[in-house]
Design an enzyme around this catalytic site. Structure first.
Site, PDB file in Angstrom:
ATOM      1  N   HIS A 185      39.425  28.132  41.402  1.00  6.56           N
ATOM      2  CA  HIS A 185      38.581  26.866  41.353  1.00  6.56           C
ATOM      3  C   HIS A 185      37.693  26.927  39.930  1.00  6.56           C
ATOM      4  O   HIS A 185      38.072  27.606  39.134  1.00  6.56           O
ATOM      5  CB  HIS A 185      37.648  27.163  42.542  1.00  6.56           C
ATOM      6  CG  HIS A 185      36.817  28.256  42.516  1.00  6.56           C
ATOM      7  ND1 HIS A 185      35.900  28.710  41.813  1.00  6.56           N
ATOM      8  CD2 HIS A 185      37.085  29.601  43.488  1.00  6.56           C
ATOM      9  CE1 HIS A 185      35.469  29.944  42.152  1.00  6.56           C
ATOM     10  NE2 HIS A 185      35.954  30.563  43.059  1.00  6.56           N
ATOM     11  N   HIS A 205      36.483  29.853  38.168  1.00  9.91           N
ATOM     12  CA  HIS A 205      37.659  30.531  37.326  1.00  9.91           C
ATOM     13  C   HIS A 205      37.488  29.900  36.072  1.00  9.91           C
ATOM     14  O   HIS A 205      37.938  30.330  34.846  1.00  9.91           O
ATOM     15  CB  HIS A 205      38.821  30.633  38.130  1.00  9.91           C
ATOM     16  CG  HIS A 205      38.641  31.416  39.433  1.00  9.91           C
ATOM     17  ND1 HIS A 205      39.037  30.608  40.568  1.00  9.91           N
ATOM     18  CD2 HIS A 205      38.564  32.674  39.630  1.00  9.91           C
ATOM     19  CE1 HIS A 205      39.144  31.446  41.450  1.00  9.91           C
ATOM     20  NE2 HIS A 205      38.731  32.703  41.234  1.00  9.91           N
ATOM     21  N   CYS A 212      32.307  45.627  53.112  1.00 11.41           N
ATOM     22  CA  CYS A 212      32.666  44.327  52.988  1.00 11.41           C
ATOM     23  C   CYS A 212      34.108  44.166  52.792  1.00 11.41           C
ATOM     24  O   CYS A 212      34.377  44.313  51.483  1.00 11.41           O
ATOM     25  CB  CYS A 212      31.812  43.288  52.088  1.00 11.41           C
ATOM     26  SG  CYS A 212      32.504  41.554  52.162  1.00 11.41           S
ATOM     27  N   CYS A 262      34.614  41.643  49.846  1.00 13.00           N
ATOM     28  CA  CYS A 262      34.250  42.072  48.326  1.00 13.00           C
ATOM     29  C   CYS A 262      35.400  43.456  48.102  1.00 13.00           C
ATOM     30  O   CYS A 262      35.285  43.793  46.978  1.00 13.00           O
ATOM     31  CB  CYS A 262      32.914  42.588  48.392  1.00 13.00           C
ATOM     32  SG  CYS A 262      31.608  41.402  48.661  1.00 13.00           S
ATOM     33  N   CYS A 306      27.116  40.693  54.482  1.00 12.93           N
ATOM     34  CA  CYS A 306      27.334  40.596  53.033  1.00 12.93           C
ATOM     35  C   CYS A 306      26.519  39.581  52.482  1.00 12.93           C
ATOM     36  O   CYS A 306      26.513  38.587  53.025  1.00 12.93           O
ATOM     37  CB  CYS A 306      28.648  40.535  52.744  1.00 12.93           C
ATOM     38  SG  CYS A 306      29.206  40.171  51.111  1.00 12.93           S
ATOM     39  N   HIS A 329      29.240  36.962  50.975  1.00  9.52           N
ATOM     40  CA  HIS A 329      29.996  36.331  51.965  1.00  9.52           C
ATOM     41  C   HIS A 329      29.485  35.793  53.161  1.00  9.52           C
ATOM     42  O   HIS A 329      30.180  35.225  53.836  1.00  9.52           O
ATOM     43  CB  HIS A 329      31.431  37.145  52.285  1.00  9.52           C
ATOM     44  CG  HIS A 329      32.379  37.367  50.863  1.00  9.52           C
ATOM     45  ND1 HIS A 329      31.947  38.583  50.202  1.00  9.52           N
ATOM     46  CD2 HIS A 329      32.914  36.496  50.344  1.00  9.52           C
ATOM     47  CE1 HIS A 329      32.868  38.420  49.123  1.00  9.52           C
ATOM     48  NE2 HIS A 329      33.384  36.992  49.284  1.00  9.52           N
ATOM     49  N   LYS A 340      26.654  29.406  45.571  1.00  6.15           N
ATOM     50  CA  LYS A 340      27.754  29.597  44.376  1.00  6.15           C
ATOM     51  C   LYS A 340      28.838  28.835  44.861  1.00  6.15           C
ATOM     52  O   LYS A 340      29.111  28.935  46.210  1.00  6.15           O
ATOM     53  CB  LYS A 340      27.937  30.962  44.391  1.00  6.15           C
ATOM     54  CG  LYS A 340      29.044  31.429  43.571  1.00  6.15           C
ATOM     55  CD  LYS A 340      29.668  32.767  43.978  1.00  6.15           C
ATOM     56  CE  LYS A 340      30.839  33.297  43.429  1.00  6.15           C
ATOM     57  NZ  LYS A 340      31.308  34.874  43.731  1.00  6.15           N
ATOM     58  N   LYS A 388      35.724  29.634  47.346  1.00  7.84           N
ATOM     59  CA  LYS A 388      36.775  29.152  48.553  1.00  7.84           C
ATOM     60  C   LYS A 388      36.096  29.383  49.985  1.00  7.84           C
ATOM     61  O   LYS A 388      35.998  28.551  50.872  1.00  7.84           O
ATOM     62  CB  LYS A 388      38.004  29.850  48.232  1.00  7.84           C
ATOM     63  CG  LYS A 388      39.010  29.610  49.321  1.00  7.84           C
ATOM     64  CD  LYS A 388      39.623  28.135  48.947  1.00  7.84           C
ATOM     65  CE  LYS A 388      40.808  27.879  49.876  1.00  7.84           C
ATOM     66  NZ  LYS A 388      41.382  26.457  49.799  1.00  7.84           N
TER      67      LYS A 388
HETATM   68 ZN    ZN Z   1      31.304  40.272  50.560  1.00  7.98          ZN
END
Ligand code: ZN
Length: 503
Positions: free
Chosen positions: A17, A20, A125, A128, A143, A146, A294, A297
């Site tokens: 995405h 990157h 997590c 992560c 997290c 996430h 942020k 995905k």
């Molecule tokens: Zn995480």
């Protein structure tokens, strides 16, 4: 002189995405600029393929982890050329040479006395692939990245004695003010170190998908240590000959702020433990935000860089990202602000400047450029430009460097209006003055095109080809350093009707 720049290796468990693309383009801008300086450059990117998330995703799909990794790694490998990125190698952490190097280096760390057996318990997590410290856990034991619930995990591990490096890391930060950039990130990393380092797990017990621990078959290395070592292992097998002695240590690691601790704390400690030289700089860029979050995905707010590239080209995306968001800070991106910058800056300010200049030379002089002196009313505004751009890129100040160049693009536009060559052309008595104005303009255009090449490689090359001056070396970038003899017609660099252009 050598210059070694890296992106993080991208985790294969996601689709490529804009985030990157952002880091890859930044590394490419720096790599291209240093190549223009005649340095030996190595630009590394690649994929991180081990760990629980990949194993879990493969399991859910009913395939082997290697099969999933192979498939997803290809999408990241394909990303670089789409962005016009000129990486020298693409590393995969499942490369057998990488795995062997990880075993070798971490075996050395163990022999040095920095590895021991113990039990770890903490909040973990799985996305992560990391345990979270108590002070960073979000409400509801979630997290912070996430927003998913963390699980309490306990396992028998080998530990890396991170705490043994407390003093050496503090000394490193004290002596090397610019080890981590920008300063806010440096302070964040230093505060973490000063809060007291605890030893961290080096291996995972239950997991099979990873680099095998050579001294204990039941363990694989924790994915982060395996991944970090890509920066070192790649040099040993990217070419027929081992490049490590020539290129190590890295000049710049470019990373996002979400992986600061691994790079700014664990990584230098690991290198110290392995008795390897430390990187010169770790530059932490911000996040590209949409709706204040942020882009990722798993958050489902992805702006597809491929759609932008397909319609406007890679150069437009490269320019926009470093023009819109100061490199190193968080900033918002949107299709509306992209289209505005494309139209006002790329199409109008640079594209029109190039077409007008070339059109006037063709109309008034049959494409020939005189060899007289440059107009002193402009030369002063360009003096010192090449050095200041180089200095800024040395400090990874990519947005400021682009801004320096773009001020000269705007200066050239004002110069056209000030000198109005179309008025001069009406009276043959002004022939000499018109020659001087046109030569100054086209030389200014050449100078900015050479400097813009790291940001706009394709467009700069097309423009320079039309000017008959394809030399890209920075040594010849200064205004007046070139001698253009004749120009050729140039198709619009940044067409406004891009639908028609791509048809
Ligand atoms: Zn995480």
């Amino acid at each position: 002189m050598s210059f070694y720049v890296t992106t993080p290796i991208y985790y294969v468990n996601a689709a490529p995405h804009l985030g990157h693309a952002y880091t890859t383009i930044a590394a490419d801008v720096m790599a291209r600029h240093h190549r223009q300086r005649g340095e030996e450059v190595f630009f590394l990117t690649g994929t991180d393929e081990h760990g629980e998330p990949v194993a879990d995703a493969a399991h859910a799909l009913g395939v082997e982890p290697q099969e999933l990794a192979d498939k997803n790694a290809e999408r990241f490998r394909a990303l670089a050329p789409q962005l016009s990125a000129s990486n020298d190698f693409f590393i995969r952490t499942t490369d057998p040479q990488h795995e062997a190097k990880v075993q070798e280096v971490l075996g050395r760390v163990r022999e040095g006395g920095y590895v021991y057996e113990g039990t770890y318990e903490g909040w973990y997590c799985p996305r992560c692939a990391d345990f979270k410290a108590d002070n960073e856990i979000e409400e509801g034991t979630r997290c912070p990245i996430h927003h998913i619930e963390l699980t309490r995990e306990q396992e028998q591990n080998y530990f890396f004695a991170l705490s043994a490096f407390q003093e050496r890391l503090e000394a490193l930060y004290g002596e090397h003010e610019r080890f981590v950039l920008p300063a806010t990130r440096r302070n964040e990393a230093l505060a973490f170190i000063r809060s007291g380092l605890r030893d961290v797990p080096l291996t995972r017990h239950r997991l099979r998908w990873g680099v095998r621990v050579p001294w204990d078959d039941e363990h694989v290395f924790y994915v982060w240590f395996d991944a970090l070592l890509n920066y070192y292992s790649a040099l040993s097998y990217a070419r027929d000959q081992d490049l490590t002695a020539r290129l190590w240590p890295p000049s710049y690691h470019l990373i996002g702020k979400d992986i600061l601790r691994f790079h700014a704390v664990y990584w230098p400690a690991l290198l110290m433990a392995a008795e390897l030289e430390l990187p010169e700089h770790i530059f932490v860029h911000g996040f590209l935000l949409m709706d204040g979050e942020k882009m990722s995905k798993s958050l489902g707010n992805v702006l597809d860089p491929f759609a932008v590239i397909e319609r406007f080209g890679a150069d437009a995306l490269r320019f926009y990202l470093f023009r819109e968001v100061p490199f190193g800070q968080d900033g918002s991106v949107s299709t509306a602000s992209f289209e505005l910058r494309y139209e006002t800056e790329l199409a109008n300010e640079l594209g029109n400047l190039a077409s007008r200049t070339i059109a006037m030379l063709l109309r008034y002089r049959g494409g020939e450029v005189s060899s007289g002196a440059l107009d002193e009313s402009l030369t002063g505004d360009f003096s010192g430009l090449v050095d200041s751009v180089s200095e800024l890129i040395d400090g990874a100040e990519l947005t400021l460097a682009l801004d320096e160049i773009w001020r000269r693009v705007r200066r050239l536009n004002r110069y056209v209006e000030e000198r109005a060559p179309w008025v001069l052309a009406r009276d043959p008595a002004n022939a000499q003055e018109l020659d001087c104005v046109l030569r100054t303009l086209v030389e200014g255009l050449r100078s900015v095109a050479v400097l813009l090449w790291p940001f706009l490689p394709g467009s700069s090359e097309r423009l320079l080809a039309a000017l008959g001056a394809s030399e890209l070396a920075l040594a010849g970038a200064a205004l007046g350093a070139g001698q253009i003899a004749r120009v050729q017609a140039l198709e619009s660099l940044f067409p406004k009707d891009t639908q028609a252009a791509s048809a």
